[in-house]
Design a protein around this motif. Structure first.
Motif, short mmCIF file in Angstrom:
data_model
loop_
_atom_site.label_atom_id
_atom_site.label_comp_id
_atom_site.label_asym_id
_atom_site.label_seq_id
_atom_site.Cartn_x
_atom_site.Cartn_y
_atom_site.Cartn_z
N LYS A 45 0.83 -1.21 0.00
CA LYS A 45 0.00 0.00 0.00
C LYS A 45 0.86 1.26 0.00
O LYS A 45 0.88 2.02 0.95
CB LYS A 45 -0.93 0.00 1.22
N ARG A 46 1.59 1.48 -1.08
CA ARG A 46 2.43 2.67 -1.26
C ARG A 46 2.25 3.18 -2.68
O ARG A 46 1.94 2.41 -3.59
CB ARG A 46 3.90 2.35 -1.01
N THR A 84 -2.78 5.22 0.17
CA THR A 84 -3.73 6.07 0.87
C THR A 84 -4.15 7.22 -0.02
O THR A 84 -5.31 7.37 -0.35
CB THR A 84 -3.11 6.60 2.18
N ASN A 85 -3.20 8.05 -0.43
CA ASN A 85 -3.45 9.16 -1.35
C ASN A 85 -2.44 9.06 -2.49
O ASN A 85 -1.27 8.79 -2.26
CB ASN A 85 -3.27 10.52 -0.65
N ALA A 107 -6.88 4.33 -4.40
CA ALA A 107 -6.50 5.00 -3.16
C ALA A 107 -7.62 4.88 -2.15
O ALA A 107 -8.79 5.00 -2.50
CB ALA A 107 -6.18 6.46 -3.42
N THR A 108 -7.28 4.65 -0.89
CA THR A 108 -8.29 4.63 0.16
C THR A 108 -8.67 6.05 0.57
O THR A 108 -9.71 6.26 1.17
CB THR A 108 -7.78 3.87 1.39
N GLY A 109 -7.83 7.02 0.22
CA GLY A 109 -8.11 8.43 0.49
C GLY A 109 -8.47 9.14 -0.80
O GLY A 109 -9.47 8.84 -1.43
#
Length: 122
Positions: A48-49, A72-73, A103-105
């Protein structure tokens, strides 16, 4: 300056703690990466990067693919590392494919950190 003319660059291995702290490709401190047809930067759903971290540097995309980022973003491109107004970043996309960023964000494909200047390319 680094030029990518071919090959696939991806997150393949997770470190001992179970996560990686690094993107696939990073451009820092006034560095430049030129990417051409035949080159591919690809994410891994287990890591997750962002695929590309751009922090005070320049990424010129003349072809190729940046795909399948997870984070994330800015899963494919995270532009800026903090919100400093002095961090000039150049993300120059002339051709190629940027797709499938998850992305989760915010910013599945491209996310510019708040107050981070992104300079128009010419």
């Amino acid at each position: 300056t680094v030029s990518l003319y071919g090959g696939t660059y991806r997150h393949n291995k997770i470190n001992e703690s179970g996560v990686t702290q690094r993107p696939v490709v990073a451009v820092r401190s006034d560095g430049t990466i030129n990417m051409y047809d035949g080159a591919r930067i690809e994410g891994n759903s287990n890591v997750k990067r962002p695929n590309v971290l751009l922090y005070k540097g320049r990424f010129n995309m003349y072809g190729g693919e940046v795909i399948n980022g997870y984070g994330t973003n800015g899963a494919n491109f995270l532009v800026g590392y903090d919100n400093s107004a002095y961090n000039l970043n150049y993300l120059c996309v002339y051709d190629g494919k940027i797709a499938n960023g998850l992305a989760t964000g915010m910013g599945g494909n491209i996310y510019a950190v708040v107050n981070t200047p992104v300079i128009h390319c010419f």
